[in-house]
Structure formats: C-alpha cells, structure tokens
Design an enzyme around this catalytic site. Structure first.
Site, PDB file in Angstrom:
ATOM      1  N   ARG A   1       0.821  -1.206   0.000  1.00  0.00           N
ATOM      2  CA  ARG A   1       0.000   0.000   0.000  1.00  0.00           C
ATOM      3  C   ARG A   1       0.853   1.254   0.000  1.00  0.00           C
ATOM      4  O   ARG A   1       1.887   1.323   0.666  1.00  0.00           O
ATOM      5  CB  ARG A   1      -0.912   0.025   1.226  1.00  0.00           C
ATOM      6  CG  ARG A   1      -1.942   1.170   1.228  1.00  0.00           C
ATOM      7  CD  ARG A   1      -2.830   1.046   2.446  1.00  0.00           C
ATOM      8  NE  ARG A   1      -3.985   1.923   2.394  1.00  0.00           N
ATOM      9  CZ  ARG A   1      -4.246   2.895   3.285  1.00  0.00           C
ATOM     10  NH1 ARG A   1      -3.399   3.116   4.273  1.00  0.00           N
ATOM     11  NH2 ARG A   1      -5.331   3.621   3.189  1.00  0.00           N
TER      12      ARG A   1
ATOM     13  N   HIS B   1     -11.060   3.768  -1.226  1.00  0.00           N
ATOM     14  CA  HIS B   1     -12.081   4.760  -0.868  1.00  0.00           C
ATOM     15  C   HIS B   1     -12.653   5.515  -2.063  1.00  0.00           C
ATOM     16  O   HIS B   1     -12.814   6.737  -2.043  1.00  0.00           O
ATOM     17  CB  HIS B   1     -11.511   5.746   0.161  1.00  0.00           C
ATOM     18  CG  HIS B   1     -10.945   5.085   1.378  1.00  0.00           C
ATOM     19  ND1 HIS B   1     -11.534   3.996   1.974  1.00  0.00           N
ATOM     20  CD2 HIS B   1      -9.819   5.351   2.102  1.00  0.00           C
ATOM     21  CE1 HIS B   1     -10.801   3.626   3.026  1.00  0.00           C
ATOM     22  NE2 HIS B   1      -9.759   4.423   3.114  1.00  0.00           N
TER      23      HIS B   1
ATOM     24  N   ASP C   1     -13.151  -0.516   6.423  1.00  0.00           N
ATOM     25  CA  ASP C   1     -12.174   0.470   6.894  1.00  0.00           C
ATOM     26  C   ASP C   1     -12.133   0.540   8.416  1.00  0.00           C
ATOM     27  O   ASP C   1     -11.636   1.503   8.992  1.00  0.00           O
ATOM     28  CB  ASP C   1     -12.436   1.867   6.310  1.00  0.00           C
ATOM     29  CG  ASP C   1     -11.225   2.786   6.421  1.00  0.00           C
ATOM     30  OD1 ASP C   1     -10.094   2.282   6.323  1.00  0.00           O
ATOM     31  OD2 ASP C   1     -11.395   4.008   6.617  1.00  0.00           O
TER      32      ASP C   1
END
Length: 248
Positions: A78, A133, A201
């Site tokens: 990430r 997101h 999340d």
C-alpha cells in the site's frame, strides 16, 4: 498485538458477529511506516484460512523478506499519499516490479487530484491496482470530477479494482446518508461490478483522529446494498472478487 492496542482482534471479531462477515484483509496503517508486525500478528491470530494482509514496504526489503511476507499471508503493498508515512509515489513502479512475481497487487490511497497527478505511475503496472475509498472523489463534484473518468479508464485496462469504502471521506452532505458520496459508490458499482471490492475500513483511524464522525459499520454495509441492488453483483463484490485478488 501492538502496545497499547487501540483495536484488537477480539474487538474485530465482535464487529464480524454484528455485520456477518467471515473473512478479513488487514492493511498496515501508514503511521507504522514499513513496520508490518501488527498486520502480521493480526493475520496470525485470525488464521490464514480467513485472513490476508496488505503491507507497506520500501526499496530496502529483500526478495527473501518479501517471500516471508507472502508465506505469512501478505497479498499486496500500500501507498498512502494523503499523509506522511511509507514509500512515496516515485516507488510505485519500481516496487510493483519487485512484487509482480509474487502475484501481489499495489493498493493506493490518494486524493482525487493525487490520482490525476500520478496517472503515469498507475497506468500499465505489472500488477493489479487497487484504488482506496472510491478514489477520494469529492462529493461536491461527484462523477463530474476528472478523476472519475481517469479511474474508469484504468478499470477498462482490466487490472484495476476500486474499493467501495470510506463513503465518509470527502462527503459534504455527511451522515447518515452521505448522499453525495453514495452517488459515487453507486456509479462505480454500476460501471464495473466485476472490478469492485468492499471494505469496512474498521477501526476507522480517520474518525478516531476526529477528522470525520465515527461511522456505523452495519449502516455502511446496508448502504452498500442500496448501491448494488442485484444479489449476483453483491456476491461478486463481497465474495468472488476478493477470492480472486487475495487468493483466499
């Protein structure tokens, strides 16, 4: 688990009981830099039958270390470009090349403007790409923001996934309906359900810092169901797509 833990595996199991999920993808928080010990510990506690992870690495990681992470359940790396921590955008392509032989993917958390600025680093990667997101598209602009078209072009290349998560990010309308950002989630889900993922999340670090109101996870999952009215598409997003990407 990290000391002192603000969110434990036991806490997460209670959340799973509430919302009915069985599997987990643990993502290393950018605050930890490239220290993935908390993620690996969580995967170990949850068990490899139902848990996978996304790590943060830099150019110092050796091939042997990457193989060890793979054995421990890591399936991607990430890049969080919304705040300091971890590797910068200039390492996306070099590190993607490093992890490609493992079948991992690159996950990016960027603002909508950041995605536009980094299209070169995101296009034609040797790995799959996961956009966090819903690309942080601002609710005030919605799908008219140029980043929406840029993301759909990436989807059309056949190797990009979009996480239908974090509806509270960039929402002008706010809770409980997040109407502006919910419209973005609906648009992405209609565009390519075969390239969508869902994530809670949890434990919502942005909300924990007071940047947004703390969301209700069950309400978030109910909201997702309104974005994806067809049962076959929900199964695809919640079950089939994660099977492919994370190799459960």
């Amino acid at each position: 688990m990290c000391t002192p833990p603000q969110a434990t595996v036991a806490d997460y199991r209670r959340l799973q009981q509430r919302i009915g999920t069985k599997r987990t993808v643990v993502v290393t928080l950018s605050n930890y830099g490239t220290d993935n010990r908390c993620t690996l510990d969580a995967i170990d506690q949850l068990g490899l039958r139902s848990a996978r992870g996304v790590a943060v690495i830099d150019e110092s990681f050796t091939t042997a270390q990457l193989k060890d992470l793979d054995q421990a359940g890591i399936r991607g790396i990430r890049f969080n470009l919304t705040r300091p921590g971890g590797a910068g955008a200039e390492l996306i392509r070099p590190l993607a090349t490093r992890i490609a032989p493992l079948g991992w993917h690159v996950q990016i958390h960027m603002t909508a403007e950041g995605i536009l600025e980094n299209l070169y680093n995101l296009s034609d990667l040797p790995t799959d790409l996961v956009i966090d997101h819903m690309g942080r598209l601002p609710g005030t602009a919605g799908t008219t923001h140029p980043s929406y078209e840029a993301i759909t072009r990436l989807i059309d290349q056949g190797k990009t996934w979009v996480k239908l998560s974090g509806v509270y990010h960039e929402s002008h309308d706010g809770p409980p309906a997040y109407t502006d950002r919910a419209a973005i989630g609906t648009a992405f889900a209609r565009y390519a359900p075969e390239r969508m993922l869902w994530g809670s999340d949890w434990p919502h670090p942005t909300a924990s810092r007071g940047e947004v109101p703390m969301p209700d996870d069950a309400a978030m999952l109910d909201m997702f169901a309104t974005w994806v009215p067809k049962l076959q598409d929900r199964k695809r997003i919640l079950v089939d797509n994660p099977d492919r990407l994370y190799r459960f």
